[in-house]
Design an enzyme around this catalytic site. Sequence first.
Site, PDB file in Angstrom:
ATOM      1  N   GLU A  69      -0.651  -2.250   4.946  1.00 15.10           N
ATOM      2  CA  GLU A  69      -0.350  -0.927   5.640  1.00 15.10           C
ATOM      3  C   GLU A  69      -1.637  -0.020   5.152  1.00 15.10           C
ATOM      4  O   GLU A  69      -1.854   0.385   4.062  1.00 15.10           O
ATOM      5  CB  GLU A  69       0.845  -0.188   5.328  1.00 15.10           C
ATOM      6  CG  GLU A  69       1.109   1.037   6.452  1.00 15.10           C
ATOM      7  CD  GLU A  69       2.705   1.523   6.546  1.00 15.10           C
ATOM      8  OE1 GLU A  69       2.743   2.696   6.716  1.00 15.10           O
ATOM      9  OE2 GLU A  69       3.584   0.715   6.249  1.00 15.10           O
ATOM     10  N   GLU A  94      -3.646   4.476   0.686  1.00 11.22           N
ATOM     11  CA  GLU A  94      -3.634   6.025   1.250  1.00 11.22           C
ATOM     12  C   GLU A  94      -4.207   6.869  -0.013  1.00 11.22           C
ATOM     13  O   GLU A  94      -3.864   6.738  -1.161  1.00 11.22           O
ATOM     14  CB  GLU A  94      -1.896   6.381   1.167  1.00 11.22           C
ATOM     15  CG  GLU A  94      -1.894   7.871   1.646  1.00 11.22           C
ATOM     16  CD  GLU A  94      -2.577   8.171   2.900  1.00 11.22           C
ATOM     17  OE1 GLU A  94      -3.487   8.994   2.792  1.00 11.22           O
ATOM     18  OE2 GLU A  94      -2.007   7.531   3.959  1.00 11.22           O
ATOM     19  N   ASP A 121      -9.335   4.259  -0.764  1.00 11.74           N
ATOM     20  CA  ASP A 121      -9.913   3.978   0.570  1.00 11.74           C
ATOM     21  C   ASP A 121      -9.681   2.561   0.918  1.00 11.74           C
ATOM     22  O   ASP A 121      -9.709   1.707  -0.017  1.00 11.74           O
ATOM     23  CB  ASP A 121     -11.359   4.251   0.363  1.00 11.74           C
ATOM     24  CG  ASP A 121     -12.212   3.835   1.898  1.00 11.74           C
ATOM     25  OD1 ASP A 121     -11.402   3.307   2.464  1.00 11.74           O
ATOM     26  OD2 ASP A 121     -13.166   4.778   1.940  1.00 11.74           O
ATOM     27  N   ASP A 143      -5.584   8.842  11.282  1.00 13.79           N
ATOM     28  CA  ASP A 143      -6.402  10.268  11.682  1.00 13.79           C
ATOM     29  C   ASP A 143      -6.898   9.977  13.053  1.00 13.79           C
ATOM     30  O   ASP A 143      -7.973   9.421  12.950  1.00 13.79           O
ATOM     31  CB  ASP A 143      -7.127  10.583  10.496  1.00 13.79           C
ATOM     32  CG  ASP A 143      -7.786  12.044  10.571  1.00 13.79           C
ATOM     33  OD1 ASP A 143      -8.041  12.574  11.573  1.00 13.79           O
ATOM     34  OD2 ASP A 143      -7.869  12.430   9.437  1.00 13.79           O
ATOM     35  N   THR A 212       8.373   7.378  12.157  1.00 13.42           N
ATOM     36  CA  THR A 212       8.048   8.166  11.156  1.00 13.42           C
ATOM     37  C   THR A 212       8.023   9.797  11.353  1.00 13.42           C
ATOM     38  O   THR A 212       8.197  10.230  12.557  1.00 13.42           O
ATOM     39  CB  THR A 212       6.557   7.809  10.605  1.00 13.42           C
ATOM     40  OG1 THR A 212       5.762   8.199  11.589  1.00 13.42           O
ATOM     41  CG2 THR A 212       6.456   6.089  10.650  1.00 13.42           C
ATOM     42  N   ARG A 213       7.844  10.621  10.279  1.00 15.34           N
ATOM     43  CA  ARG A 213       7.418  12.183  10.611  1.00 15.34           C
ATOM     44  C   ARG A 213       6.461  12.379  11.643  1.00 15.34           C
ATOM     45  O   ARG A 213       6.340  13.105  12.516  1.00 15.34           O
ATOM     46  CB  ARG A 213       7.424  12.791   9.328  1.00 15.34           C
ATOM     47  CG  ARG A 213       6.285  12.142   8.398  1.00 15.34           C
ATOM     48  CD  ARG A 213       6.318  12.954   6.971  1.00 15.34           C
ATOM     49  NE  ARG A 213       5.222  12.569   6.304  1.00 15.34           N
ATOM     50  CZ  ARG A 213       4.497  13.535   5.794  1.00 15.34           C
ATOM     51  NH1 ARG A 213       4.419  14.552   5.702  1.00 15.34           N
ATOM     52  NH2 ARG A 213       3.374  13.000   4.936  1.00 15.34           N
ATOM     53  N   GLU A 215       5.393  10.431  13.925  1.00 11.99           N
ATOM     54  CA  GLU A 215       5.670  10.309  15.421  1.00 11.99           C
ATOM     55  C   GLU A 215       6.756  11.071  15.826  1.00 11.99           C
ATOM     56  O   GLU A 215       6.719  11.835  16.956  1.00 11.99           O
ATOM     57  CB  GLU A 215       6.452   8.719  15.289  1.00 11.99           C
ATOM     58  CG  GLU A 215       7.006   8.460  16.623  1.00 11.99           C
ATOM     59  CD  GLU A 215       7.591   6.975  16.913  1.00 11.99           C
ATOM     60  OE1 GLU A 215       6.379   6.231  17.181  1.00 11.99           O
ATOM     61  OE2 GLU A 215       8.581   6.680  16.808  1.00 11.99           O
TER      62      GLU A 215
END
Length: 233
Positions: A69, A94, A121, A143, A212-213, A215
């Site tokens: 992910e 992340e 990264d 992003d 998800t938050r 979305e």
Amino acid sequence: MTDDTDPAPEWRNFYGRRSGKTIRKSQRTYLSEDLTTLCPAGVSRADNPERAPLDLTAIFGDDRPVWLEIGFGGGEHMVHMAATYPEVGLIGCEPFINGVAMLLGKIRLAGVTNLAVYPGDARDLLDVLPAGSLTRAFLNYPDPWPKRRHHRRRFVTQDHLVPLARAMAPGAEFRVATDIPDYVRQTLAEVPKAGFDLVGNGVTAWDDWISTRYEQKALREGRAPHYVTFRRR
């Protein structure tokens, strides 16, 4: 296409935030107690200057399928997938440390153990993933970099997609979820160039999707989610 002998650059531009508002005391505990155990050794150049491939069997304890992910945000989707597919190993990238702290708290709460977490990264991880080692990858609400002059910073550019394709097995699935129409346009234009075939493109989520938050924010603000699926050629 990049092959296994191509050296990774010694330095890369990074765009985006590394940290945000103050991290809560409980989250600082998660970072200090859990991250070292969950972070795969050998991703950073300091730990692996030769950029030798990671031993995924050592990370997960067996030769299970491995999913990636890219930019897991607050970690809702990643923990959901880990709980839904305990037979799979998931690696999440992340660079935003607040999101990493949120994920670690969710991991504790859910009790899932089939995850690895790289707080940096995604390109650094892609450098050292063995060729053809991934059977699925997720890019959820990346992003958007809405200004045209910043579109080259988006993940769906060849600088990111070619290393991702190298790490994915033939037939592996790459999912992209976004609420930005122009991001969909660029995704449809760029991903096939890196060695993927489009197999799904619409407004209906995958059967195993969890909202998800990010979305939920898009829906509140009137932006329609879009779900795009590719298969590694």
